[in-house]
Design a protein around this motif. Structure first.
Motif, PDB file in Angstrom:
ATOM      1  N   SER A 198     -38.956 -62.808 -33.615  1.00  0.00           N
ATOM      2  CA  SER A 198     -38.333 -62.123 -32.491  1.00  0.00           C
ATOM      3  C   SER A 198     -39.204 -60.948 -32.064  1.00  0.00           C
ATOM      4  CB  SER A 198     -36.932 -61.631 -32.873  1.00  0.00           C
ATOM      5  OG  SER A 198     -37.012 -60.652 -33.885  1.00  0.00           O
ATOM      6  N   ASN A 199     -38.781 -60.241 -31.003  1.00  0.00           N
ATOM      7  CA  ASN A 199     -39.576 -59.124 -30.504  1.00  0.00           C
ATOM      8  C   ASN A 199     -39.325 -57.836 -31.271  1.00  0.00           C
ATOM      9  OD1 ASN A 199     -36.989 -58.674 -29.643  1.00  0.00           O
ATOM     10  ND2 ASN A 199     -37.450 -58.597 -27.457  1.00  0.00           N
ATOM     11  N   GLN A 200     -38.577 -57.870 -32.423  1.00  0.00           N
ATOM     12  CA  GLN A 200     -38.304 -56.643 -33.170  1.00  0.00           C
ATOM     13  C   GLN A 200     -39.521 -56.065 -33.906  1.00  0.00           C
ATOM     14  OE1 GLN A 200     -35.917 -58.921 -32.829  1.00  0.00           O
ATOM     15  NE2 GLN A 200     -34.120 -57.783 -32.240  1.00  0.00           N
ATOM     16  N   PRO A 201     -40.336 -56.801 -34.649  1.00  0.00           N
ATOM     17  CA  PRO A 201     -40.374 -58.238 -34.873  1.00  0.00           C
ATOM     18  C   PRO A 201     -39.720 -58.601 -36.212  1.00  0.00           C
ATOM     19  CG  PRO A 201     -42.480 -57.287 -35.441  1.00  0.00           C
ATOM     20  CD  PRO A 201     -41.580 -56.142 -35.086  1.00  0.00           C
ATOM     21  N   LEU A 202     -38.857 -59.588 -36.190  1.00  0.00           N
ATOM     22  CA  LEU A 202     -38.246 -60.126 -37.396  1.00  0.00           C
ATOM     23  C   LEU A 202     -38.505 -61.624 -37.431  1.00  0.00           C
ATOM     24  CD1 LEU A 202     -34.807 -58.238 -37.345  1.00  0.00           C
ATOM     25  CD2 LEU A 202     -36.788 -57.720 -38.781  1.00  0.00           C
ATOM     26  N   ARG A 203     -38.624 -62.149 -38.625  1.00  0.00           N
ATOM     27  CA  ARG A 203     -38.915 -63.579 -38.785  1.00  0.00           C
ATOM     28  C   ARG A 203     -37.628 -64.318 -39.128  1.00  0.00           C
ATOM     29  NH1 ARG A 203     -43.636 -66.522 -39.953  1.00  0.00           N
ATOM     30  NH2 ARG A 203     -44.709 -64.772 -38.958  1.00  0.00           N
ATOM     31  N   TYR A 204     -37.402 -65.434 -38.433  1.00  0.00           N
ATOM     32  CA  TYR A 204     -36.231 -66.274 -38.651  1.00  0.00           C
ATOM     33  C   TYR A 204     -36.685 -67.685 -38.991  1.00  0.00           C
ATOM     34  CZ  TYR A 204     -33.516 -62.558 -36.433  1.00  0.00           C
ATOM     35  OH  TYR A 204     -32.935 -61.354 -36.123  1.00  0.00           O
ATOM     36  N   ILE A 205     -35.852 -68.363 -39.773  1.00  0.00           N
ATOM     37  CA  ILE A 205     -36.110 -69.764 -40.110  1.00  0.00           C
ATOM     38  C   ILE A 205     -34.954 -70.605 -39.591  1.00  0.00           C
ATOM     39  CG2 ILE A 205     -35.038 -69.515 -42.400  1.00  0.00           C
ATOM     40  CD1 ILE A 205     -37.045 -71.627 -43.400  1.00  0.00           C
ATOM     41  N   SER A 206     -35.310 -71.712 -38.964  1.00  0.00           N
ATOM     42  CA  SER A 206     -34.295 -72.629 -38.443  1.00  0.00           C
ATOM     43  C   SER A 206     -34.383 -73.954 -39.180  1.00  0.00           C
ATOM     44  CB  SER A 206     -34.488 -72.857 -36.940  1.00  0.00           C
ATOM     45  OG  SER A 206     -35.705 -73.537 -36.699  1.00  0.00           O
ATOM     46  N   LEU A 207     -33.250 -74.629 -39.254  1.00  0.00           N
ATOM     47  CA  LEU A 207     -33.179 -75.917 -39.935  1.00  0.00           C
ATOM     48  C   LEU A 207     -32.267 -76.822 -39.125  1.00  0.00           C
ATOM     49  CD1 LEU A 207     -34.304 -77.215 -42.510  1.00  0.00           C
ATOM     50  CD2 LEU A 207     -32.163 -76.625 -43.653  1.00  0.00           C
ATOM     51  N   PRO A 231     -42.186 -61.815 -48.483  1.00  0.00           N
ATOM     52  CA  PRO A 231     -43.293 -62.515 -47.821  1.00  0.00           C
ATOM     53  C   PRO A 231     -42.887 -63.918 -47.379  1.00  0.00           C
ATOM     54  CG  PRO A 231     -43.567 -62.623 -50.183  1.00  0.00           C
ATOM     55  CD  PRO A 231     -42.349 -61.779 -49.955  1.00  0.00           C
ATOM     56  N   HIS A 232     -43.499 -64.394 -46.300  1.00  0.00           N
ATOM     57  CA  HIS A 232     -43.143 -65.689 -45.736  1.00  0.00           C
ATOM     58  C   HIS A 232     -44.014 -66.790 -46.344  1.00  0.00           C
ATOM     59  CE1 HIS A 232     -42.088 -62.809 -42.271  1.00  0.00           C
ATOM     60  NE2 HIS A 232     -41.010 -63.012 -43.016  1.00  0.00           N
ATOM     61  N   GLY A 234     -44.657 -70.325 -48.747  1.00  0.00           N
ATOM     62  CA  GLY A 234     -44.044 -71.639 -48.809  1.00  0.00           C
ATOM     63  C   GLY A 234     -42.879 -71.684 -49.779  1.00  0.00           C
ATOM     64  N   GLN A 235     -43.005 -70.989 -50.912  1.00  0.00           N
ATOM     65  CA  GLN A 235     -41.927 -70.970 -51.894  1.00  0.00           C
ATOM     66  C   GLN A 235     -40.695 -70.247 -51.357  1.00  0.00           C
ATOM     67  OE1 GLN A 235     -43.126 -69.654 -55.764  1.00  0.00           O
ATOM     68  NE2 GLN A 235     -41.036 -69.538 -56.562  1.00  0.00           N
ATOM     69  N   ALA A 236     -40.898 -69.145 -50.609  1.00  0.00           N
ATOM     70  CA  ALA A 236     -39.763 -68.413 -50.026  1.00  0.00           C
ATOM     71  C   ALA A 236     -39.028 -69.269 -49.002  1.00  0.00           C
ATOM     72  CB  ALA A 236     -40.255 -67.120 -49.391  1.00  0.00           C
ATOM     73  N   MET A 237     -39.786 -70.010 -48.183  1.00  0.00           N
ATOM     74  CA  MET A 237     -39.147 -70.882 -47.188  1.00  0.00           C
ATOM     75  C   MET A 237     -38.402 -72.028 -47.871  1.00  0.00           C
ATOM     76  SD  MET A 237     -41.875 -71.044 -44.026  1.00  0.00           S
ATOM     77  CE  MET A 237     -43.285 -71.505 -45.027  1.00  0.00           C
ATOM     78  N   ALA A 238     -39.001 -72.567 -48.930  1.00  0.00           N
ATOM     79  CA  ALA A 238     -38.337 -73.657 -49.644  1.00  0.00           C
ATOM     80  C   ALA A 238     -37.044 -73.181 -50.293  1.00  0.00           C
ATOM     81  CB  ALA A 238     -39.283 -74.225 -50.701  1.00  0.00           C
ATOM     82  N   THR A 239     -37.054 -71.974 -50.857  1.00  0.00           N
ATOM     83  CA  THR A 239     -35.839 -71.423 -51.463  1.00  0.00           C
ATOM     84  C   THR A 239     -34.735 -71.262 -50.425  1.00  0.00           C
ATOM     85  OG1 THR A 239     -37.177 -70.254 -53.111  1.00  0.00           O
ATOM     86  CG2 THR A 239     -34.913 -69.492 -52.785  1.00  0.00           C
ATOM     87  N   SER A 240     -35.103 -70.784 -49.236  1.00  0.00           N
ATOM     88  CA  SER A 240     -34.118 -70.621 -48.165  1.00  0.00           C
ATOM     89  C   SER A 240     -33.527 -71.965 -47.762  1.00  0.00           C
ATOM     90  CB  SER A 240     -34.771 -69.929 -46.968  1.00  0.00           C
ATOM     91  OG  SER A 240     -33.858 -69.834 -45.891  1.00  0.00           O
ATOM     92  N   ILE A 241     -34.370 -72.983 -47.653  1.00  0.00           N
ATOM     93  CA  ILE A 241     -33.888 -74.314 -47.253  1.00  0.00           C
ATOM     94  C   ILE A 241     -32.963 -74.893 -48.320  1.00  0.00           C
ATOM     95  CG2 ILE A 241     -34.617 -76.698 -46.837  1.00  0.00           C
ATOM     96  CD1 ILE A 241     -37.095 -75.603 -45.459  1.00  0.00           C
ATOM     97  N   ILE A 242     -33.335 -74.759 -49.578  1.00  0.00           N
ATOM     98  CA  ILE A 242     -32.509 -75.296 -50.669  1.00  0.00           C
ATOM     99  C   ILE A 242     -31.149 -74.598 -50.701  1.00  0.00           C
ATOM    100  CG2 ILE A 242     -32.315 -75.453 -53.178  1.00  0.00           C
ATOM    101  CD1 ILE A 242     -35.324 -75.935 -53.257  1.00  0.00           C
ATOM    102  N   ASN A 243     -31.140 -73.286 -50.493  1.00  0.00           N
ATOM    103  CA  ASN A 243     -29.865 -72.555 -50.466  1.00  0.00           C
ATOM    104  C   ASN A 243     -28.958 -73.067 -49.345  1.00  0.00           C
ATOM    105  OD1 ASN A 243     -30.626 -70.966 -52.635  1.00  0.00           O
ATOM    106  ND2 ASN A 243     -31.445 -69.320 -51.352  1.00  0.00           N
ATOM    107  N   GLN A 244     -29.553 -73.387 -48.202  1.00  0.00           N
ATOM    108  CA  GLN A 244     -28.751 -73.915 -47.097  1.00  0.00           C
ATOM    109  C   GLN A 244     -28.204 -75.302 -47.418  1.00  0.00           C
ATOM    110  OE1 GLN A 244     -27.697 -72.522 -44.279  1.00  0.00           O
ATOM    111  NE2 GLN A 244     -28.667 -70.576 -44.865  1.00  0.00           N
ATOM    112  N   LEU A 245     -29.022 -76.140 -48.042  1.00  0.00           N
ATOM    113  CA  LEU A 245     -28.565 -77.484 -48.407  1.00  0.00           C
ATOM    114  C   LEU A 245     -27.430 -77.419 -49.424  1.00  0.00           C
ATOM    115  CD1 LEU A 245     -31.975 -79.379 -48.701  1.00  0.00           C
ATOM    116  CD2 LEU A 245     -30.432 -79.253 -46.744  1.00  0.00           C
ATOM    117  N   GLN A 246     -27.516 -76.477 -50.360  1.00  0.00           N
ATOM    118  CA  GLN A 246     -26.444 -76.318 -51.337  1.00  0.00           C
ATOM    119  C   GLN A 246     -25.166 -75.788 -50.695  1.00  0.00           C
ATOM    120  OE1 GLN A 246     -28.378 -73.785 -54.210  1.00  0.00           O
ATOM    121  NE2 GLN A 246     -29.027 -75.514 -55.495  1.00  0.00           N
TER     122      GLN A 246
END
Length: 384
Positions: A198-207, A231-232, A234-246
């Motif tokens: 975003s223009n804040q700048p903040l990082r978002y992940i979509s699934l 930090p963004h 690969g492991q941080a993104m994978a953790t976020s995705i797994i949490n959403q799937l759970q």
């Protein structure tokens, strides 16, 4: 003589305050004004030409907001006749709260319609969501007037707090329905993940989940759009995705995931392969993003890059100036062509170059002639 009369009148009023002055009670305070009649909730006072008098003479009448009928509004006439008409007109035109009315569709077919405050309020909330309006939009006087005229006076306006509660309630309902749908998927789910800043700048992940339902219809649902702390990796993104799937209780489903071509996504794919029980190899897990098609096409266009850049810069020269654009429009009109602003391509869209050249082809003679008259340094030739 006149001054003496005025003084006597003033003394008389002072000695007897009840004459020619507002009524007072025992403690000396003014009595409150009478409330307006309920008839004026249905009627509006307007001035119309008096047909019994010459032009320029007007009289005040009461006009019904429902049927438009005009009735006497003299102070000596009272409002009883207005109240009787309001009761009859409201029953006839508006009907009771649950009474069905005839409605005509866009095709001309008649159907029954009954006003429902709950449905109308829900549709208003959907309008706020889809058009990304602020919650305070419903409290705007112009919006309230539009709602009253569109849905009728039986619609009860709502506040911004009500809109907020209704949106939260609607979100909970939609999430419950999606939870049931995802739990009953018979086959595999294809997940598409992407990062957005975003223009804040903040990082978002979509699934986004793509799947075929029990009726063999392709469905697409956004199941995650949340902020991602640094930090963004690969492991941080994978953790976020797994949490959403759970959280959606679809952790044990069969997955295919679509990622872009960043190196961090290779780490993400390998991490998901180890953590998701349904995944076997990274080749089946990681499907390259279609953005790679743009890279392939851009490499193929390198052989004609000089010509494309020359065409693009000439368009920028013509359309960046109001006077030059006006002259170009006149040249198109002289040639019998409809004047238009030709779009320039963008590098991240592989088909935009084709669309730019396709739009410019009918104007190639006009463009070449115009640039020649302007002594443009890097003019386009017919060969280009």
């Amino acid at each position: 003589m006149a001054d003496s009369s005025a003084d006597n009148a003033f003394r008389a009023d002072a000695e007897n305050p009840s004459v020619g002055s507002p009524a007072v009670d025992e403690v000396g305070t003014s009595k409150p004004k009478r409330k307006p009649s309920a008839a004026w909730d249905t009627f509006d006072k307007i001035s119309v030409q008096d047909p019994t008098k010459p032009a320029g003479y007007f009289k005040t009448v009461a006009k019904c907001r429902f049927c438009g009928k005009e009735l006497t509004a003299n102070s000596c006439s009272g409002t009883s006749h207005l109240i009787r008409h309001a009761a009859e007109c409201t029953r006839k035109i508006v009907g009771s709260k649950f009474q069905s009315q005839l409605s005509r569709s866009s095709t001309g077919q008649l159907s029954n319609y009954s006003f429902n405050q709950v449905v109308t309020r829900r549709e208003t909330v959907k309008y706020i969501i889809k058009t990304e309006q602020p919650f305070s939009r419903v409290e705007d006087p112009d919006f309230e007037e539009w709602i009253q005229k569109a849905f009728g006076p039986q619609f009860q306006p709502i506040s911004h707090n009500t809109v907020k509660r209704d949106i939260e309630k609607l979100y909970a309902e939609e999430k419950t329905d999606l939870f049931v749908t995802l739990s009953n998927i018979p086959g595999r789910i294809c997940l598409t993940s992407n990062l957005w800043t975003s223009n804040q700048p903040l990082r978002y992940i979509s699934l986004t989940a793509h799947f075929i339902d029990a009726n063999w219809i392709l469905q697409k649902r956004i199941i995650c759009f949340s902020d991602l702390d640094a930090p963004h990796t690969g492991q941080a993104m994978a953790t976020s995705i797994i949490n959403q799937l759970q959280s959606w209780d679809i952790y044990e489903k069969n997955f295919t995931i679509t990622l872009d071509n960043a190196s961090s996504n290779d780490v993400l794919a390998r991490f998901l392969e180890r953590c998701l029980p349904s995944c076997t190899t990274s080749k089946l897990l990681h499907v390259r993003c279609c953005h790679i098609l743009n890279l392939i096409v851009q490499d193929g266009l390198e052989v004609i890059k000089l010509f494309i850049e020359r065409i693009k810069q000439s368009f920028i020269y013509i359309f960046s100036s109001t006077s030059r654009y006006q002259e170009f429009r006149q040249a198109c009109k002289t040639a019998g062509l409809r004047s238009r602003k030709i779009p320039t391509d963008v590098r991240h869209r592989w088909n935009s170059t084709y669309l730019m050249i396709e739009a410019a082809l009918p104007y190639k003679n006009v463009i070449s002639t115009y640039l020649l008259q302007k002594n443009y340094d890097d003019e386009i030739s017919l060969e280009d």
